[in-house]
Design a protein around this motif. Structure first.
Motif, short mmCIF file in Angstrom:
data_model
loop_
_atom_site.label_atom_id
_atom_site.label_comp_id
_atom_site.label_asym_id
_atom_site.label_seq_id
_atom_site.Cartn_x
_atom_site.Cartn_y
_atom_site.Cartn_z
N PHE A 140 -4.04 76.55 -50.98
CA PHE A 140 -2.83 76.53 -51.62
C PHE A 140 -2.23 77.70 -51.98
O PHE A 140 -2.82 78.74 -52.19
N ALA A 141 -0.93 77.58 -52.24
CA ALA A 141 -0.38 78.95 -52.49
C ALA A 141 -0.23 78.97 -54.34
O ALA A 141 -0.24 78.31 -54.95
N ASN A 142 -0.29 80.51 -54.76
CA ASN A 142 -0.50 80.85 -55.97
C ASN A 142 1.02 81.19 -56.09
O ASN A 142 1.80 82.26 -55.40
N VAL A 143 1.89 80.70 -57.04
CA VAL A 143 3.06 81.06 -57.58
C VAL A 143 3.33 82.11 -58.54
O VAL A 143 2.68 81.60 -59.84
N ASP A 144 4.28 82.90 -58.77
CA ASP A 144 4.61 83.43 -60.05
C ASP A 144 5.81 82.79 -60.91
O ASP A 144 6.96 82.44 -60.16
N PRO A 145 5.39 82.09 -61.87
CA PRO A 145 6.27 81.32 -62.69
C PRO A 145 7.70 82.15 -63.11
O PRO A 145 8.76 81.29 -63.28
N ALA A 146 7.51 83.37 -63.16
CA ALA A 146 8.71 84.21 -63.61
C ALA A 146 9.71 84.20 -62.69
O ALA A 146 10.95 84.03 -62.85
N THR A 147 9.32 83.98 -61.20
CA THR A 147 10.32 84.08 -60.33
C THR A 147 10.28 82.93 -59.38
O THR A 147 11.19 82.90 -58.55
N GLY A 148 9.22 82.10 -59.21
CA GLY A 148 9.37 81.07 -58.36
C GLY A 148 8.70 81.50 -56.94
O GLY A 148 8.71 80.66 -56.16
N GLN A 149 8.34 82.73 -57.07
CA GLN A 149 7.83 83.44 -55.44
C GLN A 149 6.42 83.05 -55.48
O GLN A 149 5.45 83.31 -56.36
N VAL A 150 5.96 82.91 -54.12
CA VAL A 150 4.55 82.86 -53.69
C VAL A 150 3.81 84.20 -53.64
O VAL A 150 4.55 85.08 -53.24
N VAL A 151 2.97 84.49 -54.34
CA VAL A 151 2.14 85.73 -54.51
C VAL A 151 0.86 85.80 -53.71
O VAL A 151 0.20 86.79 -53.93
N GLY A 152 0.61 84.61 -52.97
CA GLY A 152 -0.69 84.85 -52.44
C GLY A 152 -1.07 83.24 -52.22
O GLY A 152 -0.41 82.41 -52.34
N HIS A 153 -2.36 83.09 -51.63
CA HIS A 153 -3.00 81.74 -51.81
C HIS A 153 -4.24 81.68 -52.25
O HIS A 153 -4.93 82.69 -51.96
N VAL A 154 -5.00 80.56 -52.16
CA VAL A 154 -6.16 80.21 -52.63
C VAL A 154 -6.89 79.09 -51.66
O VAL A 154 -6.35 77.91 -51.65
#
Ligand SMILES: NC(=O)c1ccc[n+]([C@@H]2O[C@H](COP(=O)([O-])OP(=O)(O)OC[C@H]3O[C@@H](n4cnc5c(N)ncnc54)[C@H](O)[C@@H]3O)[C@@H](O)[C@H]2O)c1
Ligand SMILES: O=C/C=C/C=C(\O)C(=O)O
Length: 495
Positions: free
Chosen positions: A30-44
């Motif tokens: 599943f994706a890891n999302v940066d809450p400040a931008t809503g952008q995906v920063v990786g996956h887990v």
């Protein structure tokens, strides 16, 4: 918000960590999302039941390995190396925490990561000074017996943590668990996988034997959380999170009669008397209402102010709320971050709408700030203050867990105490007064686990920490974790 790996860049891949090595799983990450931008920063990677079983087996094996034969002093030395190991990689931990949560660098670098390390120190100290009871007991035949307490590790501990203070709350459980000789399988929140994964590397470097500390990633129901709490070879479950999740976990723990240690939800009240130091009360309540964007279990969502200073207090807190600065979490002047996820922001905004619909007076906020790209893609809300709602409003009775609070006036001390206690929760309170006798009297009357007077979130890690009523079961901190993390046996020897 979690999407499949297909939609997520391969920038950073987070795997499980079992028996001292990275382990991948077959489920779609599943994706890891940066809450400040809503952008995906990786996956887990997401653990299935087989991965969780592998982790529990590794923890069980480690109990019977070198870890189980270490002395208290040897374990204390390892805990201090863990604290030092986090500090040695401070910048990495701060960057990871900021990326996962969107919280300001200033907060992660002054609270989350320093406390994440300090938690190991306090339990290393505990090992050096711990003691159990002993009695010389007269016996019916006129002799003597010696009774003494013997503490042994509880065994394999399941550790399940929330997303608001990820490393702090993880090591607040892992440190005592390891200090008292247990092994652990930990599951960080699906929203914040990174710092626990870094911690696994620090464990390796500190010489923690493989299998003592294991990490599985995933969600709650039908995922790692459920599989872990239902695993029959887990001897105890320590959990921090929502009260309703605690209810589900307690049902799982009941099978096999496993003990639980719970730090749950809250709807904390601040009580502000007219004789308080108003500057201190405003500064303290600004922190307790808006720190970490209100995503602190100990935070204040209900404020009761003695009528003579009510208008002044409201005006001053409005001014403080409007001075908070949302922005790039890594910018030095940012003092306010986003909420953790789209789902949580939708939840908080639903309460903003309810307050509006119920006729609240909106002192400040109530909406979403306008921010430039890429922040415009993040999960931001405005710090918000209401007055004028009835005591039975959902806004005053349900945990919102956002940067919002309601202020109501009161005329008598007993009225304020009754209002503060009018909740199924009982986690924390803050009392602001210049009258020492009243401070002690009110702190004794409000039904919580933690009462602060003329301060908030001031912590001595040796003290009892936990919630009353539906805010928790048990206490963490100092000697108080011993009851959960050890079995106490009485040995009676006829002399
Ligand atoms: N009392 C405290 O010390 C304290 C501290 C921090 C947060 N909290 C509470 O935590 C909540 C916010 O955190 P959250 O949203 O992550 O809480 P949450 O209960 O949604 O999730 C917490 C953790 O439990 C896992 N989980 C969820 N359902 C599960 C299940 N059925 N079985 C096993 N695991 C399950 C999640 O994956 C996550 O890792 C708030 O209610 C806040 O008050 C309390
Ligand atoms: O959001 C909840 C904060 C919890 C804090 C602690 O567990 C602590 O300070 O030890």
């Amino acid at each position: 918000m979690n999407i499949t790996a297909a939609q997520a860049p391969a920038s950073s891949v987070i795997t499980h960590y079992i028996a001292g090595r990275p382990v991948t799983s077959s489920r779609p990450p599943f994706a890891n999302v940066d809450p400040a931008t809503g952008q995906v920063v990786g996956h887990v990677h997401e653990a299935d039941a087989g991965i969780v079983d592998m982790a529990v087996r590794a923890a069980r094996d480690a109990l019977h390995g070198p870890w189980g034969r270490l002395t208290d002093g040897e374990r204390a030395a390892i805990l201090r190396r863990l604290a030092d190991g986090i500090r040695a990689r401070f910048d990495e931990f701060v960057a990871a925490e900021v990326r996962d949560t969107g919280k300001p660098y200033s907060l992660a670098s002054h609270l989350d990561i320093p406390r994440g390390a300090a938690n190991f120190d306090v339990f290393a100290d505990q090992l050096a000074h711990g003691a159990t009871e002993a009695f010389r007991s007269p016996t019916p035949d006129g002799g003597i017996a010696l009774n003494y307490g013997l503490r042994t590790p509880r065994g394999v501990i399941a550790v399940i943590c929330p997303w608001n203070l990820p490393l702090l709350l993880m090591t607040w459980k892992v440190a005592p668990a390891l200090a008292f000789g247990n092994t652990v399988v930990v599951k960080p929140s699906e929203e914040t996988p990174s710092t626990t994964t870094l911690l696994a590397e620090v464990m390796n470097d500190a010489g923690v034997p493989p299998g003592v500390f294991n990490v599985v990633h995933g969600f709650g129901p039908d995922s790692a959380g459920q599989y872990l709490t239902e695993h029959p070879d887990v001897n105890g479950i320590t959990f921090t999170g929502e009260t309703r999740t605690g209810t589900a976990i307690m049902k799982a723990a009941a099978v096999g009669v496993r003990p639980v240690s719970f730090e749950l939800g809250g709807k904390n009240a601040a009580v502000v008397f007219a004789d308080c130091d108003l500057d201190a009360a405003i500064a303290g309540t600004t922190r307790s209402a808006f720190l970490n964007s209100g995503q602190v279990c100990l935070g204040t969502e209900r404020i009761y102010v003695e009528r003579p200073i009510f208008d002044t207090f409201v005006a001053r807190l409005k001014q403080a709320a409007e001075a908070l600065r949302p922005g790039d979490p890594n910018a030095g002047d940012t003092t306010f971050g986003p909420l953790i996820s789209k789902a949580h922001r939708d939840k908080v905004l639903s309460y903003y709408a309810r307050a509006r619909n119920e006729g609240a007076s909106i002192v400040t906020g109530g909406g979403v700030p306008s921010l430039p790209a890429p922040l415009s893609g993040g999960w931001w809300v405005e710090p918000t203050i209401w007055t004028g709602l009835p005591a039975d409003s959902a806004v005053l009775t349900e945990e919102i867990f956002g940067p919002c609070c309601h202020i109501a006036p009161f005329d008598r001390e007993d009225e304020a105490i009754a209002a503060a206690n009018d909740s199924p929760y009982g986690l924390a309170t803050s009392i602001w007064t210049g009258d020492l006798s009243r401070a002690h009297r009110v702190a004794a009357a409000i039904e919580v686990g933690v009462a602060w007077v003329n301060c908030w979130f001031l912590r001595d890690l040796r003290t009892a920490f936990g919630g009353a009523k539906q805010s928790g079961i048990g206490r963490e901190g100092g000697v108080h974790g011993l009851e959960f993390y050890t079995e106490l046996r009485n040995v009676c020897i006829k002399l």
